[in-house]
Scaffold this motif. Structure first.
Motif, mmCIF file in Angstrom:
data_model
loop_
_atom_site.group_PDB
_atom_site.id
_atom_site.type_symbol
_atom_site.label_atom_id
_atom_site.label_comp_id
_atom_site.label_asym_id
_atom_site.label_seq_id
_atom_site.Cartn_x
_atom_site.Cartn_y
_atom_site.Cartn_z
ATOM 1 N N GLU A 6 -19.764 2.123 -10.368
ATOM 2 C CA GLU A 6 -21.027 1.578 -9.900
ATOM 3 C C GLU A 6 -20.935 0.076 -9.658
ATOM 4 N N LYS A 7 -19.960 -0.579 -10.284
ATOM 5 C CA LYS A 7 -19.731 -2.007 -10.054
ATOM 6 C C LYS A 7 -18.831 -2.255 -8.845
ATOM 7 N N SER A 8 -18.247 -1.213 -8.320
ATOM 8 C CA SER A 8 -17.272 -1.342 -7.238
ATOM 9 C C SER A 8 -17.915 -1.867 -5.951
ATOM 10 N N ARG A 9 -17.171 -2.765 -5.290
ATOM 11 C CA ARG A 9 -17.570 -3.271 -3.970
ATOM 12 C C ARG A 9 -16.348 -3.247 -3.065
ATOM 13 N N PRO A 10 -16.484 -2.742 -1.838
ATOM 14 C CA PRO A 10 -15.321 -2.610 -0.950
ATOM 15 C C PRO A 10 -14.594 -3.935 -0.746
ATOM 16 N N GLY A 11 -13.288 -3.894 -0.815
ATOM 17 C CA GLY A 11 -12.453 -5.040 -0.520
ATOM 18 C C GLY A 11 -12.101 -5.906 -1.711
ATOM 19 N N ARG A 12 -12.717 -5.697 -2.865
ATOM 20 C CA ARG A 12 -12.407 -6.518 -4.033
ATOM 21 C C ARG A 12 -11.154 -5.970 -4.734
ATOM 22 N N ARG A 13 -10.370 -6.882 -5.299
ATOM 23 C CA ARG A 13 -9.109 -6.483 -5.930
ATOM 24 C C ARG A 13 -8.930 -7.227 -7.251
ATOM 25 N N ALA A 14 -8.370 -6.540 -8.234
ATOM 26 C CA ALA A 14 -8.057 -7.166 -9.517
ATOM 27 C C ALA A 14 -6.608 -7.607 -9.594
ATOM 28 N N SER A 15 -5.806 -7.170 -8.646
ATOM 29 C CA SER A 15 -4.386 -7.536 -8.649
ATOM 30 C C SER A 15 -3.816 -7.281 -7.273
ATOM 31 N N SER A 16 -2.628 -7.824 -7.059
ATOM 32 C CA SER A 16 -1.905 -7.553 -5.815
ATOM 33 C C SER A 16 -0.462 -7.244 -6.159
ATOM 34 N N LEU A 17 0.100 -6.285 -5.487
ATOM 35 C CA LEU A 17 1.468 -5.864 -5.747
ATOM 36 C C LEU A 17 2.410 -6.476 -4.714
ATOM 37 N N PRO A 18 3.615 -6.863 -5.134
ATOM 38 C CA PRO A 18 4.563 -7.411 -4.154
ATOM 39 C C PRO A 18 4.985 -6.341 -3.160
ATOM 40 N N ARG A 19 5.280 -6.792 -1.967
ATOM 41 C CA ARG A 19 5.741 -5.852 -0.950
ATOM 42 C C ARG A 19 7.134 -5.353 -1.324
ATOM 43 N N PRO A 20 7.352 -4.077 -1.278
ATOM 44 C CA PRO A 20 8.683 -3.550 -1.649
ATOM 45 C C PRO A 20 9.727 -3.930 -0.611
ATOM 46 N N GLU A 21 10.966 -4.108 -1.069
ATOM 47 C CA GLU A 21 12.051 -4.461 -0.163
ATOM 48 C C GLU A 21 12.798 -3.232 0.337
ATOM 49 N N VAL A 22 12.299 -2.067 -0.008
ATOM 50 C CA VAL A 22 12.913 -0.826 0.454
ATOM 51 C C VAL A 22 11.896 -0.073 1.301
ATOM 52 N N PRO A 23 12.356 0.762 2.209
ATOM 53 C CA PRO A 23 11.413 1.514 3.051
ATOM 54 C C PRO A 23 10.522 2.417 2.200
ATOM 55 N N ALA A 24 9.279 2.567 2.627
ATOM 56 C CA ALA A 24 8.366 3.449 1.913
ATOM 57 C C ALA A 24 8.846 4.889 2.016
ATOM 58 N N ALA A 25 8.712 5.635 0.964
ATOM 59 C CA ALA A 25 9.135 7.034 0.950
ATOM 60 C C ALA A 25 8.185 7.864 1.801
ATOM 61 N N GLU A 26 8.754 8.814 2.481
ATOM 62 C CA GLU A 26 7.954 9.722 3.301
ATOM 63 C C GLU A 26 7.425 10.856 2.426
ATOM 64 N N VAL A 27 6.117 11.020 2.406
ATOM 65 C CA VAL A 27 5.506 12.107 1.646
ATOM 66 C C VAL A 27 5.404 13.329 2.561
ATOM 67 N N PRO A 28 5.894 14.494 2.112
ATOM 68 C CA PRO A 28 5.795 15.695 2.959
ATOM 69 C C PRO A 28 4.361 15.966 3.388
ATOM 70 N N GLU A 29 4.216 16.443 4.576
ATOM 71 C CA GLU A 29 2.898 16.661 5.161
ATOM 72 C C GLU A 29 2.006 17.503 4.257
ATOM 73 N N GLU A 30 2.576 18.541 3.646
ATOM 74 C CA GLU A 30 1.751 19.447 2.839
ATOM 75 C C GLU A 30 1.286 18.806 1.518
ATOM 76 N N LEU A 31 1.906 17.661 1.150
ATOM 77 C CA LEU A 31 1.512 16.997 -0.089
ATOM 78 C C LEU A 31 0.630 15.775 0.155
ATOM 79 N N ARG A 32 0.380 15.438 1.396
ATOM 80 C CA ARG A 32 -0.403 14.251 1.695
ATOM 81 C C ARG A 32 -1.892 14.507 1.492
ATOM 82 N N ARG A 33 -2.583 13.460 1.032
ATOM 83 C CA ARG A 33 -4.031 13.546 0.899
ATOM 84 C C ARG A 33 -4.683 13.543 2.271
#
Length: 498
Positions: A6-33
């Motif tokens: 209920e306190k949530s507001r779009p775009g607010r963040r409590a932290s930021s993660l560093p960009r990974p130096e490796v390619p993002a893993a591909e999630v199989p289509e049947e497992l994707r949200r």
């Protein structure tokens, strides 16, 4: 208090993660949200304040008196936390080779030796992770012992008093035994006359808490032991109430063959909210071959894990048990040293002091000195003013105290089960007694005040039956369902399954 969603507001963040130096893993289509998860979006200060506010509303033994009967919610010294956080203990991997974990193995071996001395039995396994698992382990040892003697099919019954902890009958059923109930006599002891007719060649053993959940030491324990041992059965000691007798008497000396400890109760271990715990067991020599493996043994100045036990019941938990609990309990016991007896003596003194202050206002079902805890009855308040034990417990929260255990043991109507422990000062005990006496006075003059309590807590009186049957366990945003009626199909399904 608003939920984090209920306190949530779009775009607010409590932290930021560093960009990974490796390619993002591909999630199989049947497992994707199909759509992103709806996680709360909130700034770091608001997030910290949210969880700090939740912590402020959490009641524990560090925030106030916690007289929960039979649960031994005592203070946990901070030195224990410092010791358990030593890098050699904290960072040790459970699969570390024995040569590099000698300190941990030595601590476990020394704890075994101490526990064996406390209860007067020679062999200990630290492996069970809780008192309930210690119970099950002890019963499995019984099964293995009698099977080895060719009596496994004959001895199918376990005797349990009607004051037993609820885990006892559950453990009996899980171990494949049949439950036989024995009554309590007018003085709060096991009814020996009732017992005699229920023990015979079909009996595997007795499960007994002594002192009992009534807070009373059984006056007929020697006769009870004789009855079972003459029948060839074993005696099992539920160590939930060991806090009353440490250094004063030993279960092994008055005939018990198997004992489980609750390290998280008797020997200091934070255990609110379901864990962690420790439920080691101690046994006589004839039962040692069946203990779980690995056993921690000493050879000269070195320590090792021994798996060479051909009659063992096997493992009951991963690795050697909850190691952090061992460190805390070992530190606690060593802090007392030979004065460990004082722990129990003060626990008994505190309980009898409270009993003396309250027994004339709240009925004492048994007119005896208690041990580390005692049971009162609120039936007089219910009979004269229509006020129940639940009402008393709810009103006690307004005075700033956690309620004691209520409606247990089952043989006492409107039961209040109170355990002050040895770590509470007389001023705290007096404040609690004053509150209990004030509540009894309110029951006579303002019964509705109790029936509508609590009044000053974050949440007022709940419909506990509905909350149990129709729990709302997740936030559904704008799609919240009306819980009315939602519980009935589940309840019918559960009954059908049963």
């Amino acid at each position: 208090m608003k939920l984090v969603y209920e306190k949530s507001r779009p775009g607010r963040r409590a932290s930021s993660l560093p960009r990974p130096e490796v390619p993002a893993a591909e999630v199989p289509e049947e497992l994707r949200r199909a759509s992103p998860p709806r996680l709360p979006e909130i700034s770091e200060p608001e997030l910290v304040r949210h969880f700090t506010a939740l912590a402020d509303r959490t009641f524990g033994v560090d925030t106030g008196f916690y007289p929960l009967g039979s649960c031994t919610m005592k203070h946990n010294p901070r030195v224990n936390e410092r010791v358990v956080n030593l890098p050699g203990f904290r960072d040790l991997h459970p699969l570390q080779e024995e040569d590099a974990s000698q300190g941990a193995l030595e601590l476990m071996w020394r704890l075994q030796e101490i526990l064996a001395e406390i209860v007067g039995l020679p062999a200990v396994s630290l492996q069970p992770a809780a008192g309930s698992q210690g119970e099950l382990t002890g019963l499995l040892l019984m099964r293995a012992y009698f099977a080895d003697r060719g009596e496994g099919d004959q001895r199918r019954e376990i005797v349990i008093p009607d004051t037993a902890h609820g885990t006892n009958p559950a453990s009996v059923t899980m171990a494949g035994y049949e439950l036989v109930d024995v009554k309590t006599d007018p003085r709060g002891n096991v009814d020996v006359d009732d017992l005699r007719g229920k023990v015979g060649p079909q009996t595997a053993g007795l499960m007994l808490t002594n002192p009992s959940t009534l807070g009373l030491f059984d006056e007929g324990i020697e006769e009870i032991t004789r009855i079972f041992h003459e029948a060839g059965a074993l005696m099992y000691y539920d160590g939930a109430n060991l806090n009353a007798i440490c250094g004063i008497s030993r279960p092994g000396d008055f005939g018990f063959d198997i004992v489980h400890f609750n390290l998280h109760k008797t020997f200091s271990q934070p255990h609110g909210g379901g864990g962690p715990g420790g439920g080691p067991i101690a046994v006589r020599e004839r039962l040692e071959p069946y203990l779980p493996v690995p056993a921690v043994v000493r050879e000269g100045e070195a320590f090792r894990l021994d798996y060479g036990r051909p009659k063992t019941i096997g493992k009951v938990r991963g690795f050697c048990g909850p190691f952090g609990v061992f460190v805390r309990s070992y530190a606690y016991i060593r802090s007392y040293g030979p004065a460990l007896r004082e722990m129990s003596e003060v626990a008994v003194l505190n309980a009898n002091y409270l009993l003396a202050r309250l027994k004339d206002t709240y009925e004492a079902p048994f007119d005896r000195l208690c041990m580390h805890e005692f049971v009162l009855s609120g039936r007089k308040l219910k009979r004269e003013h229509g006020v129940t034990t639940l009402d008393v417990a709810k009103r006690l929260m307004d005075y700033g105290f956690h309620p004691p255990t209520i409606y247990f043991p089952l043989i006492v109507p409107e039961a209040l089960m109170i355990e002050p422990t040895e770590t509470e000062a007389k001023e705290t005990l007096d404040a609690f007694a004053d509150a209990m006496l004030a509540i009894a006075h309110e029951a006579a003059g303002q019964p509705e005040l109790l029936k509508e309590a609590p009044h000053v807590r974050p949440v007022n009186r709940l419909d506990e039956v509905r909350a149990a049957k129709q729990p709302v366990v997740r936030y559904r945003f704008e799609q919240h369902e009306d819980p009315q009626g939602a519980g009935e199909p589940r309840q019918l399904e559960a009954q059908k399954g049963a």
